[in-house]
Design a protein around this motif. Structure first.
Motif, PDB file in Angstrom:
ATOM      1  N   ASP A 222       0.830  -1.207   0.000  1.00  0.00           N
ATOM      2  CA  ASP A 222       0.000   0.000   0.000  1.00  0.00           C
ATOM      3  C   ASP A 222       0.864   1.256   0.000  1.00  0.00           C
ATOM      4  O   ASP A 222       0.587   2.217  -0.738  1.00  0.00           O
ATOM      5  N   ALA A 223       1.931   1.248   0.811  1.00  0.00           N
ATOM      6  CA  ALA A 223       2.797   2.421   0.906  1.00  0.00           C
ATOM      7  C   ALA A 223       3.516   2.686  -0.408  1.00  0.00           C
ATOM      8  O   ALA A 223       3.611   3.842  -0.862  1.00  0.00           O
ATOM      9  N   LEU A 224       4.012   1.621  -1.034  1.00  0.00           N
ATOM     10  CA  LEU A 224       4.735   1.789  -2.302  1.00  0.00           C
ATOM     11  C   LEU A 224       3.783   2.035  -3.468  1.00  0.00           C
ATOM     12  O   LEU A 224       4.130   2.731  -4.421  1.00  0.00           O
ATOM     13  N   GLY A 225       2.613   1.453  -3.379  1.00  0.00           N
ATOM     14  CA  GLY A 225       1.631   1.641  -4.445  1.00  0.00           C
ATOM     15  C   GLY A 225       1.269   3.101  -4.621  1.00  0.00           C
ATOM     16  O   GLY A 225       1.032   3.569  -5.749  1.00  0.00           O
ATOM     17  N   ALA A 226       1.207   3.844  -3.516  1.00  0.00           N
ATOM     18  CA  ALA A 226       0.893   5.271  -3.590  1.00  0.00           C
ATOM     19  C   ALA A 226       1.977   6.038  -4.339  1.00  0.00           C
ATOM     20  O   ALA A 226       1.731   7.134  -4.858  1.00  0.00           O
ATOM     21  N   LEU A 227       3.186   5.429  -4.404  1.00  0.00           N
ATOM     22  CA  LEU A 227       4.314   6.055  -5.112  1.00  0.00           C
ATOM     23  C   LEU A 227       4.517   5.448  -6.487  1.00  0.00           C
ATOM     24  O   LEU A 227       5.510   5.753  -7.154  1.00  0.00           O
ATOM     25  N   LYS A 228       3.587   4.564  -6.881  1.00  0.00           N
ATOM     26  CA  LYS A 228       3.671   3.852  -8.164  1.00  0.00           C
ATOM     27  C   LYS A 228       4.941   2.999  -8.257  1.00  0.00           C
ATOM     28  O   LYS A 228       5.571   2.904  -9.312  1.00  0.00           O
ATOM     29  N   ILE A 229       5.299   2.398  -7.136  1.00  0.00           N
ATOM     30  CA  ILE A 229       6.425   1.450  -7.080  1.00  0.00           C
ATOM     31  C   ILE A 229       5.836   0.069  -6.811  1.00  0.00           C
ATOM     32  O   ILE A 229       5.113  -0.126  -5.823  1.00  0.00           O
ATOM     33  N   ALA A 230       6.129  -0.872  -7.688  1.00  0.00           N
ATOM     34  CA  ALA A 230       5.542  -2.212  -7.592  1.00  0.00           C
ATOM     35  C   ALA A 230       6.310  -3.086  -6.608  1.00  0.00           C
ATOM     36  O   ALA A 230       7.528  -2.954  -6.447  1.00  0.00           O
ATOM     37  N   VAL A 231       5.585  -3.972  -5.953  1.00  0.00           N
ATOM     38  CA  VAL A 231       6.210  -5.039  -5.154  1.00  0.00           C
ATOM     39  C   VAL A 231       6.011  -6.332  -5.928  1.00  0.00           C
ATOM     40  O   VAL A 231       4.898  -6.859  -5.997  1.00  0.00           O
ATOM     41  N   HIS A 232       7.070  -6.810  -6.550  1.00  0.00           N
ATOM     42  CA  HIS A 232       6.956  -7.999  -7.397  1.00  0.00           C
ATOM     43  C   HIS A 232       6.704  -9.261  -6.577  1.00  0.00           C
ATOM     44  O   HIS A 232       5.999 -10.163  -7.028  1.00  0.00           O
ATOM     45  N   ASP A 233       7.313  -9.344  -5.393  1.00  0.00           N
ATOM     46  CA  ASP A 233       7.168 -10.569  -4.604  1.00  0.00           C
ATOM     47  C   ASP A 233       7.723 -10.321  -3.210  1.00  0.00           C
ATOM     48  O   ASP A 233       8.412  -9.326  -2.946  1.00  0.00           O
ATOM     49  N   HIS A 234       7.400 -11.241  -2.322  1.00  0.00           N
ATOM     50  CA  HIS A 234       8.010 -11.296  -1.002  1.00  0.00           C
ATOM     51  C   HIS A 234       8.459 -12.746  -0.811  1.00  0.00           C
ATOM     52  O   HIS A 234       7.640 -13.661  -0.882  1.00  0.00           O
ATOM     53  N   LEU A 235       9.747 -12.930  -0.624  1.00  0.00           N
ATOM     54  CA  LEU A 235      10.317 -14.260  -0.449  1.00  0.00           C
ATOM     55  C   LEU A 235      10.654 -14.485   1.014  1.00  0.00           C
ATOM     56  O   LEU A 235      11.206 -13.599   1.674  1.00  0.00           O
ATOM     57  N   ILE A 236      10.325 -15.669   1.504  1.00  0.00           N
ATOM     58  CA  ILE A 236      10.783 -16.084   2.831  1.00  0.00           C
ATOM     59  C   ILE A 236      11.766 -17.231   2.627  1.00  0.00           C
ATOM     60  O   ILE A 236      11.461 -18.223   1.968  1.00  0.00           O
ATOM     61  N   GLY A 238      14.272 -20.087   4.275  1.00  0.00           N
ATOM     62  CA  GLY A 238      14.589 -20.897   5.447  1.00  0.00           C
ATOM     63  C   GLY A 238      15.494 -22.037   5.044  1.00  0.00           C
ATOM     64  O   GLY A 238      15.606 -22.367   3.860  1.00  0.00           O
ATOM     65  N   ALA A 239      16.150 -22.644   6.019  1.00  0.00           N
ATOM     66  CA  ALA A 239      17.036 -23.764   5.708  1.00  0.00           C
ATOM     67  C   ALA A 239      16.271 -24.906   5.055  1.00  0.00           C
ATOM     68  O   ALA A 239      16.835 -25.681   4.272  1.00  0.00           O
ATOM     69  N   ALA A 240      14.967 -25.017   5.350  1.00  0.00           N
ATOM     70  CA  ALA A 240      14.159 -26.111   4.811  1.00  0.00           C
ATOM     71  C   ALA A 240      13.571 -25.806   3.437  1.00  0.00           C
ATOM     72  O   ALA A 240      12.947 -26.671   2.821  1.00  0.00           O
ATOM     73  N   GLY A 241      13.746 -24.573   2.957  1.00  0.00           N
ATOM     74  CA  GLY A 241      13.192 -24.222   1.652  1.00  0.00           C
ATOM     75  C   GLY A 241      12.865 -22.748   1.580  1.00  0.00           C
ATOM     76  O   GLY A 241      13.313 -21.957   2.417  1.00  0.00           O
ATOM     77  N   ASP A 242      12.082 -22.367   0.595  1.00  0.00           N
ATOM     78  CA  ASP A 242      11.709 -20.968   0.442  1.00  0.00           C
ATOM     79  C   ASP A 242      10.264 -20.864  -0.045  1.00  0.00           C
ATOM     80  O   ASP A 242       9.725 -21.784  -0.653  1.00  0.00           O
ATOM     81  N   ILE A 243       9.656 -19.725   0.250  1.00  0.00           N
ATOM     82  CA  ILE A 243       8.252 -19.475  -0.093  1.00  0.00           C
ATOM     83  C   ILE A 243       8.161 -18.164  -0.865  1.00  0.00           C
ATOM     84  O   ILE A 243       8.762 -17.165  -0.486  1.00  0.00           O
ATOM     85  N   SER A 244       7.397 -18.183  -1.948  1.00  0.00           N
ATOM     86  CA  SER A 244       7.086 -16.971  -2.714  1.00  0.00           C
ATOM     87  C   SER A 244       5.648 -16.573  -2.434  1.00  0.00           C
ATOM     88  O   SER A 244       4.735 -17.371  -2.628  1.00  0.00           O
ATOM     89  N   PHE A 245       5.435 -15.331  -1.953  1.00  0.00           N
ATOM     90  CA  PHE A 245       4.078 -14.853  -1.713  1.00  0.00           C
ATOM     91  C   PHE A 245       3.271 -14.843  -3.004  1.00  0.00           C
ATOM     92  O   PHE A 245       2.081 -15.157  -3.000  1.00  0.00           O
ATOM     93  N   LYS A 246       3.931 -14.457  -4.102  1.00  0.00           N
ATOM     94  CA  LYS A 246       3.215 -14.401  -5.374  1.00  0.00           C
ATOM     95  C   LYS A 246       2.774 -15.786  -5.802  1.00  0.00           C
ATOM     96  O   LYS A 246       1.635 -15.977  -6.250  1.00  0.00           O
ATOM     97  N   ALA A 247       3.666 -16.764  -5.699  1.00  0.00           N
ATOM     98  CA  ALA A 247       3.321 -18.132  -6.095  1.00  0.00           C
ATOM     99  C   ALA A 247       2.212 -18.694  -5.211  1.00  0.00           C
ATOM    100  O   ALA A 247       1.396 -19.503  -5.673  1.00  0.00           O
ATOM    101  N   ARG A 248       2.167 -18.262  -3.955  1.00  0.00           N
ATOM    102  CA  ARG A 248       1.130 -18.711  -3.027  1.00  0.00           C
ATOM    103  C   ARG A 248      -0.187 -17.972  -3.202  1.00  0.00           C
ATOM    104  O   ARG A 248      -1.175 -18.312  -2.573  1.00  0.00           O
ATOM    105  N   GLY A 249      -0.204 -16.926  -4.021  1.00  0.00           N
ATOM    106  CA  GLY A 249      -1.411 -16.138  -4.183  1.00  0.00           C
ATOM    107  C   GLY A 249      -1.668 -15.194  -3.018  1.00  0.00           C
ATOM    108  O   GLY A 249      -2.794 -14.736  -2.828  1.00  0.00           O
ATOM    109  N   LEU A 250      -0.624 -14.879  -2.255  1.00  0.00           N
ATOM    110  CA  LEU A 250      -0.779 -14.005  -1.086  1.00  0.00           C
ATOM    111  C   LEU A 250      -0.670 -12.537  -1.456  1.00  0.00           C
ATOM    112  O   LEU A 250      -1.016 -11.669  -0.661  1.00  0.00           O
ATOM    113  N   ILE A 251      -0.162 -12.261  -2.650  1.00  0.00           N
ATOM    114  CA  ILE A 251      -0.148 -10.878  -3.150  1.00  0.00           C
ATOM    115  C   ILE A 251      -0.585 -10.900  -4.609  1.00  0.00           C
ATOM    116  O   ILE A 251      -0.519 -11.923  -5.288  1.00  0.00           O
TER     117      ILE A 251
END
Length: 251
Positions: A222-236, A238-251
């Protein structure tokens, strides 16, 4: 048996091509040098697939500890920290707790880790990170997967999705890092970024996002959107693997 030959040296001698009678008079220093030479030759000919993790640690530490057998020390390091990657990522303060570990060993381990991170970085810098996604994941994992504290990073991109800079914006405690959307927005403007990829790690090893992770991600969007700056993804990461918010449909 000569008094200067330990029982364990019979197995070493057999491995190095001595028979039992030769082993009884073998010089321990000669056995050690022969072991190191053979291990180096095997690595040069066969690469990393030709050695196990203990042997790879030996190869790294030969220069730091030139005058004694270090196999037991390498076994202890792997047992203490759980994996080869964890040994490289271990904090100097934790490494110093291990008997036989000094500044020379710590320097060798940190040089190897820095080199691995640099190689991964070169695969993403000045490239379209969206089309180099696998390399981006390798890069993030090399820098964050084995950290003991939670760290929040932002990858600032230009209009062609080329990496401008990768910055750690916050470091927290073991399982929490405070993130301030205004700080991300301010730095994005300073970098003249048109897009951002958010990345943080979970020291627990489990990359599953918490509700707090999801909430703060949407606040930043929301904060970046007001500046017309895109958030392509949020990655988490961990030693056991990684998660993409975009791939999960969270953004």
């Amino acid at each position: 048996m000569a008094p200067n030959v330990r029982k364990t040296e019979f197995s070493d001698a057999a491995m190095l091509g001595f028979n039992l009678s030769q082993a009884s008079v073998a010089d321990p220093k000669r056995l050690q040098n022969r072991h190191r030479s053979n291990l180096r030759d095997r690595f040069i000919k066969g690469g990393v697939e030709a050695v196990n993790d203990i042997e790879l640690l030996e190869l790294i530490l030969f220069r730091a500890i030139p005058n004694r057998d270090i196999r037991l020390l390498c076994q202890l390091l792997l047992k203490q920290f759980g994996s080869f990657n964890n040994v490289l990522a271990a904090a100097p303060s934790d490494l110093r707790k291990i008997k036989g570990i000094g500044i020379a060993v710590i320097n060798e381990l940190k040089i190897i880790r820095a080199a691995a991170h640099k190689m991964a970085q070169l695969d993403v810098i000045e490239r379209d990170v969206i089309s180099s996604w696998d390399q981006l994941i390798v890069y993030c994992r090399s820098s964050m997967a084995h950290l003991k504290q939670e760290q929040f990073r932002a990858l600032f991109l230009d209009s062609k999705n080329v990496l401008i800079t990768d910055e750690c914006l916050q470091t927290g405690i073991v399982n929490h890092v405070p993130v301030y959307p205004r700080q991300v927005a301010k730095r994005a403007l300073e970098c003249d970024a048109t897009a951002v990829i958010l990345v943080h790690n979970h020291p627990s090893g489990d990359p599953e996002p918490s509700q707090s992770d999801i909430d703060v991600t949407h606040e930043i969007i929301d904060a970046l959107g007001a500046l017309k700056i895109a958030v392509h993804d949020h990655l988490i990461i961990g030693a056991a693997g990684d998660i993409s918010f975009k791939a999960r449909g969270l953004i």
